[in-house]
Design a protein around this motif. Structure first.
Motif, PDB file in Angstrom:
ATOM      1  N   MET A 114      14.278  37.672 -33.214  1.00  0.00           N
ATOM      2  CA  MET A 114      12.896  37.177 -33.578  1.00  0.00           C
ATOM      3  C   MET A 114      12.781  35.592 -33.486  1.00  0.00           C
ATOM      4  N   LEU A 115      13.828  34.812 -33.617  1.00  0.00           N
ATOM      5  CA  LEU A 115      14.030  33.417 -33.734  1.00  0.00           C
ATOM      6  C   LEU A 115      14.202  32.934 -32.376  1.00  0.00           C
ATOM      7  N   PRO A 116      13.578  31.566 -32.245  1.00  0.00           N
ATOM      8  CA  PRO A 116      13.752  31.049 -30.915  1.00  0.00           C
ATOM      9  C   PRO A 116      15.294  30.429 -30.941  1.00  0.00           C
ATOM     10  N   GLY A 117      15.743  30.127 -29.742  1.00  0.00           N
ATOM     11  CA  GLY A 117      17.162  29.767 -29.720  1.00  0.00           C
ATOM     12  C   GLY A 117      18.097  30.737 -29.040  1.00  0.00           C
ATOM     13  N   PRO A 118      19.297  30.451 -29.249  1.00  0.00           N
ATOM     14  CA  PRO A 118      20.424  31.098 -28.621  1.00  0.00           C
ATOM     15  C   PRO A 118      20.841  32.325 -29.652  1.00  0.00           C
ATOM     16  N   SER A 119      20.357  33.556 -29.229  1.00  0.00           N
ATOM     17  CA  SER A 119      20.499  34.749 -30.232  1.00  0.00           C
ATOM     18  C   SER A 119      22.069  35.081 -30.398  1.00  0.00           C
ATOM     19  N   SER A 120      22.798  34.925 -29.506  1.00  0.00           N
ATOM     20  CA  SER A 120      24.115  35.261 -29.915  1.00  0.00           C
ATOM     21  C   SER A 120      24.956  34.237 -30.852  1.00  0.00           C
ATOM     22  N   SER A 121      24.542  33.119 -30.555  1.00  0.00           N
ATOM     23  CA  SER A 121      25.140  31.946 -31.341  1.00  0.00           C
ATOM     24  C   SER A 121      24.507  32.218 -32.758  1.00  0.00           C
ATOM     25  N   GLN A 122      23.267  32.311 -32.949  1.00  0.00           N
ATOM     26  CA  GLN A 122      22.701  32.360 -34.321  1.00  0.00           C
ATOM     27  C   GLN A 122      23.169  33.606 -34.872  1.00  0.00           C
ATOM     28  N   LEU A 123      23.685  34.630 -34.265  1.00  0.00           N
ATOM     29  CA  LEU A 123      24.238  35.796 -34.977  1.00  0.00           C
ATOM     30  C   LEU A 123      25.797  35.677 -35.396  1.00  0.00           C
ATOM     31  N   GLY A 124      26.315  34.826 -34.600  1.00  0.00           N
ATOM     32  CA  GLY A 124      27.592  34.089 -35.089  1.00  0.00           C
ATOM     33  C   GLY A 124      27.778  33.468 -36.185  1.00  0.00           C
ATOM     34  N   ILE A 125      26.587  32.274 -36.034  1.00  0.00           N
ATOM     35  CA  ILE A 125      26.478  31.418 -37.350  1.00  0.00           C
ATOM     36  C   ILE A 125      26.086  32.243 -38.632  1.00  0.00           C
ATOM     37  N   GLY A 126      25.144  33.307 -38.376  1.00  0.00           N
ATOM     38  CA  GLY A 126      25.027  34.154 -39.522  1.00  0.00           C
ATOM     39  C   GLY A 126      26.175  35.019 -40.071  1.00  0.00           C
ATOM     40  N   SER A 168      14.723  24.653 -29.999  1.00  0.00           N
ATOM     41  CA  SER A 168      13.537  25.134 -30.843  1.00  0.00           C
ATOM     42  C   SER A 168      12.673  26.035 -30.491  1.00  0.00           C
ATOM     43  N   LEU A 169      12.345  26.027 -28.933  1.00  0.00           N
ATOM     44  CA  LEU A 169      10.964  26.648 -28.617  1.00  0.00           C
ATOM     45  C   LEU A 169      11.307  27.876 -27.414  1.00  0.00           C
ATOM     46  N   VAL A 170      12.615  28.023 -27.235  1.00  0.00           N
ATOM     47  CA  VAL A 170      12.943  28.852 -26.077  1.00  0.00           C
ATOM     48  C   VAL A 170      13.332  30.078 -26.772  1.00  0.00           C
ATOM     49  N   PHE A 171      12.760  31.531 -26.540  1.00  0.00           N
ATOM     50  CA  PHE A 171      13.163  32.667 -26.551  1.00  0.00           C
ATOM     51  C   PHE A 171      13.753  33.319 -25.282  1.00  0.00           C
ATOM     52  N   GLY A 172      14.766  34.148 -25.757  1.00  0.00           N
ATOM     53  CA  GLY A 172      15.235  35.141 -24.616  1.00  0.00           C
ATOM     54  C   GLY A 172      16.562  34.462 -24.250  1.00  0.00           C
ATOM     55  N   GLY A 173      17.118  33.614 -24.612  1.00  0.00           N
ATOM     56  CA  GLY A 173      18.628  33.391 -24.264  1.00  0.00           C
ATOM     57  C   GLY A 173      18.651  32.307 -23.011  1.00  0.00           C
ATOM     58  N   MET A 185      25.429  30.387 -23.493  1.00  0.00           N
ATOM     59  CA  MET A 185      25.089  29.590 -22.132  1.00  0.00           C
ATOM     60  C   MET A 185      24.533  28.352 -22.266  1.00  0.00           C
ATOM     61  N   PHE A 186      24.138  28.311 -23.943  1.00  0.00           N
ATOM     62  CA  PHE A 186      23.538  26.944 -24.246  1.00  0.00           C
ATOM     63  C   PHE A 186      24.669  25.876 -24.058  1.00  0.00           C
ATOM     64  N   THR A 187      25.815  26.159 -23.780  1.00  0.00           N
ATOM     65  CA  THR A 187      26.690  25.022 -23.525  1.00  0.00           C
ATOM     66  C   THR A 187      26.391  24.394 -22.328  1.00  0.00           C
ATOM     67  N   PHE A 188      25.856  24.750 -21.599  1.00  0.00           N
ATOM     68  CA  PHE A 188      25.324  24.239 -20.196  1.00  0.00           C
ATOM     69  C   PHE A 188      24.657  22.735 -20.654  1.00  0.00           C
ATOM     70  N   SER A 189      24.283  22.622 -22.152  1.00  0.00           N
ATOM     71  CA  SER A 189      23.841  21.174 -22.658  1.00  0.00           C
ATOM     72  C   SER A 189      25.099  20.354 -22.250  1.00  0.00           C
ATOM     73  N   SER A 204      19.205  26.081 -34.405  1.00  0.00           N
ATOM     74  CA  SER A 204      19.576  27.570 -34.728  1.00  0.00           C
ATOM     75  C   SER A 204      20.286  27.534 -36.289  1.00  0.00           C
ATOM     76  N   PHE A 205      21.027  26.502 -36.710  1.00  0.00           N
ATOM     77  CA  PHE A 205      21.527  26.241 -38.184  1.00  0.00           C
ATOM     78  C   PHE A 205      20.078  26.347 -39.115  1.00  0.00           C
ATOM     79  N   LEU A 206      19.532  25.521 -38.709  1.00  0.00           N
ATOM     80  CA  LEU A 206      18.268  25.223 -39.561  1.00  0.00           C
ATOM     81  C   LEU A 206      17.382  26.298 -39.941  1.00  0.00           C
ATOM     82  N   LEU A 207      17.265  27.010 -38.610  1.00  0.00           N
ATOM     83  CA  LEU A 207      16.486  28.463 -38.587  1.00  0.00           C
ATOM     84  C   LEU A 207      17.250  29.634 -39.389  1.00  0.00           C
TER      85      LEU A 207
END
Length: 412
Positions: free
Chosen positions: A58-70, A252-257, A294-298, A326-329
């Motif tokens: 439900m949060l924007p950003g990289p869902s798998s990384s957010q899951l790992g952070i959580g 901040s604004l991208v959903f869906g990976g 995949m966000f490491t493309f940055s 992701s950290f802040l959310l």
């Protein structure tokens, strides 16, 4: 204190192993995470894991990384969250930054289609196992199974984020009516004992972020989203500020990976002359072949935006900016998840959302995973063998990834 350092070490090395072996994108990463954290290490149970998956979806950003952070936060507090992110992210970030330096100096060649297809097939086996295991736990009856299938249909037929977010919300609302039960003290099952143990870890005062931190994190998230574009406008010649703004906004604004992120990044970066379109597409191919987010493309784009020693600085800046939201959310959301999960209404809604999460994974199993991986009967045979290794022979995921990649080289 030594026990706490042990937790930090185990979080770091568990995430590092995942960062070096988790191929296939965010949906496949959920399967790898479930295998490592739920089944093997038993740090949290299926229900808690699904709660976090639903929250990150439900949060924007990289869902798998957010899951790992959580999970890192849940297991070992804020240091654990940072260590989990670093360990999961750095292997692919370093690989992508190194690839950027190669692209700057040498002509780039096409990636081998055989091993790349093999990695896609490995992702298919991992996702299939995750769908099967989570469906038995989270959608075991007719009603929840129907919610899962309905979510899968919506996700496949309705394009974009709407096809995922709307079914999650609708399933939560239906859950309020269908699954509300009196609050119980706990379950006598092994799953219940694990859940209570995980809840104690999550709510321990030394690990659980205080509620004021959550509100501060939400304020910082919104503040950066508003302030960075303003600073970029006021100081137009600062490349580092432009990079920070573009990548923070993307995170901040991208959903869906990551696949959804790439078109936005192409418009942001190629149009500003930070890299050529050919370089962008070379990085797009490379990031699909490395493990991790995949966000490491940055990091690749940031490294190409600079020259010499500045390449490393810009790579680190772009990487930090895209993951900071992701950290802040997560900091803002997880403390409320622990509070709300004890309320009957919220638990009923979450039961519906969890069934819907299974549907999202089921849809992803078909598109993009199946669509990308299975093109011939031989592809399907390799996928069956990989699934058997995971589900029947309990092979470690990295062995399955290696098997699929070698099979792709030899057979495809």
């Amino acid at each position: 204190m030594s026990g706490q350092r042990h937790r930090y070490r185990e979080v770091f090395f568990a995430a590092l192993k995942l960062g070096m072996t988790s191929f296939g994108g965010p949906i496949a990463h959920i399967g790898f995470f479930r295998d490592e954290y739920v089944q093997r290490r038993k740090w949290l149970d299926e229900r808690t894991f699904a709660d976090m998956v639903g929250l990150c979806q439900m949060l924007p950003g990289p869902s798998s990384s957010q899951l790992g952070i959580g999970i890192g936060l849940y297991r070992a507090g804020w240091k654990g969250a940072v260590l989990a992110w670093l360990a999961f992210t750095l292997p692919s970030a370093v690989a992508m930054a190194a690839f950027a330096l190669i692209v700057q100096r040498y002509p780039f060649a096409d990636a081998s289609p055989g091993w790349l297809r093999g990695l896609h097939i490995a992702a298919l086996a991992v996702v299939a196992q995750a769908v099967w295991g989570m469906a038995r736990t989270l959608a075991p009856d007719a009603v929840r199974g129907t919610l899962a299938i309905g979510t899968a249909v919506a996700a496949l037929l309705i394009p974009g984020t709407v096809g995922q977010i709307v079914p999650l919300v609708c399933s939560g609302l239906l859950g309020l009516r269908l699954f509300r039960t009196p609050k119980s003290a706990g379950s006598a099952s092994a799953d219940g004992r694990l859940h209570l143990q995980a809840a104690e870890i999550g709510t321990n005062s030394s690990h659980r972020p205080r509620m004021r931190w959550a509100y501060a994190a939400l304020s910082a998230f919104i503040g950066c989203l508003l302030l960075l574009p303003l600073l970029r406008h006021l100081f137009p010649g600062r490349l580092w500020l432009a990079l920070a703004d573009s990548f923070y906004r993307a995170g901040s604004l991208v959903f869906g990976g990551g696949h959804v992120l790439l078109p936005m990044l192409e418009q942001e970066t190629v149009s500003h002359g930070w890299l050529a379109r050919e370089q962008f597409m070379a990085g797009y191919g490379a990031v699909q072949a490395v493990p991790g987010p995949m966000f490491t493309f940055s990091a690749y784009i940031g490294a190409l935006a600079g020259h010499g020693g500045m390449s490393v600085f810009y790579a680190a800046l772009a990487l930090t900016a895209i993951f900071l939201p992701s950290f802040l959310l997560i900091a803002a959301a997880i403390p409320h998840m622990h509070r709300l999960r004890e309320h009957a209404k919220f638990r009923a809604a979450l039961t519906g959302v969890n069934a819907s999460v299974v549907g999202i994974l089921l849809a992803a199993l078909y598109d993009p995973v199946w669509v990308d991986a299975v093109r011939t009967p031989l592809d399907f045979c390799i996928a069956l063998a990989a699934f058997a290794m995971l589900a029947l022979w309990k092979a470690p995921p990295w062995i399955v990834v290696l098997f699929a990649a070698l099979a792709g080289i030899v057979l495809l």
